[in-house]
Design a protein around this motif. Structure first.
Motif: not given
Lengths: 199, 199
Positions: B62-63, B124-127, B133-136, B180-181
């Motif tokens: 989940x993102x 946010x850019x570092x992430x 992280x799941x989002x990244x 991721x996908x």
């Protein structure tokens, strides 16, 4: 070979995303800041989504920046069929024809998505077009103010092409920017006045 | 004349947004789908933000789609200074130099913003860069898969330019998309295999 259970849904989503690529070939009246070429609608959409991310605090009324960003990402997809009509051009006066073309384009393009997404994307685009909710009013302000910054940076650009006066800019553009983001218009006012004073 | 209370803050935000315009002049290795020209990084950033909006349901975990979109809107701003390095090019091998240039670019470009936003945008850019992280991880998948769809639509394009093999595509691109996908990679697999079978 087995078919992936999400294949049909992903195929529809890809059809939409592939169609969207055409927005990179729709040319706008506005130039890049360095005046090297005119900008395409795809990159304009990116730029104003970034404006939203940076400038949301200046909205006249509280907005949901995440909704504003999504609205701006899809707001101009209809130009794939209907084209871009520069706000200061003579063509901008025939609003009824333009609106009919954009409505048909929205039906076709959002209709490529799976039905649930077709509905939600269309609803978000309808909200932007209606310019009644706080999110939509602010989104419209950003859509209007980015070309102003571009023209200031590019030394006039489309203001020169279309022979725009300060009064026309205030009525066609300033009024819409001020409706959603008056602080941004105020902050630009010195530069705008200075440029038109030289004409 | 009075100075608006937000003038200094808006000036800093505009300096960042004006600098961002340069991303419209950074050319990538990938072509538009109709092969009419190569694409610029600004419009690429728009396209993959739209990918996120459409494809978030296919994330492996989940993102937060709103965070993913923001990440993608800013992920390539460092290319204003560091340029785009196509993944299949020889230059892509010198990762340490590229990373140092991108870190310096991030410091300079995000540093144009007011300090609070400079910090949050940089975080946010570092992430995104760390890809932990799941989002990244999902954001990285979209960044990798869009050029695959472009190449399929454009009849090969940068795969031909860089003489890419299916094994290279699987290891350099497929592995990251699948992280991721995976459903999106699965859905493209038939088309990818068919294209490379003709080489």
């Amino acid at each position: 070979m087995t078919t992936h259970p999400h294949q049909g849904r992903i195929d529809a989503q890809l059809a939409f995303l592939i169609e969207a690529d055409k927005l990179k070939s729709v040319m706008r009246g506005t130039s890049l800041h360095d005046n090297s070429r005119r900008e395409y609608t795809g990159e304009h959409s990116w730029h104003i989504a970034l404006y939203a991310m940076v400038m949301a605090e200046h909205a006249n009324r509280p907005v949901n920046v995440d909704r504003v960003i999504k609205m701006l990402l899809i707001h101009d997809l209809v130009e794939i069929d209907a084209g871009d009509v520069p706000i200061h051009s003579a063509a901008a006066r025939d609003a009824a024809t333009q609106e009919a073309e954009e409505q048909a384009a929205a039906t076709r393009i959002f209709g490529l998505l799976p039905p649930d997404q077709a509905s939600s994307f269309r609803a978000l685009w309808d909200e932007f077009e209606a310019a009644e909710t706080d999110d939509a009013v602010f989104a419209k302000s950003l859509d209007r103010v980015q070309p102003v910054v571009s023209n200031l940076e590019a030394g006039g650009a489309s203001w020169i092409d279309y022979n725009v006066t300060l009064d026309q800019l205030e009525s066609r553009v300033g009024a819409k920017v001020k409706r959603g983001a008056p602080a941004i218009w105020d902050a630009l006012h010195t530069r705008i006045s200075a440029w038109f004073a030289t004409r």
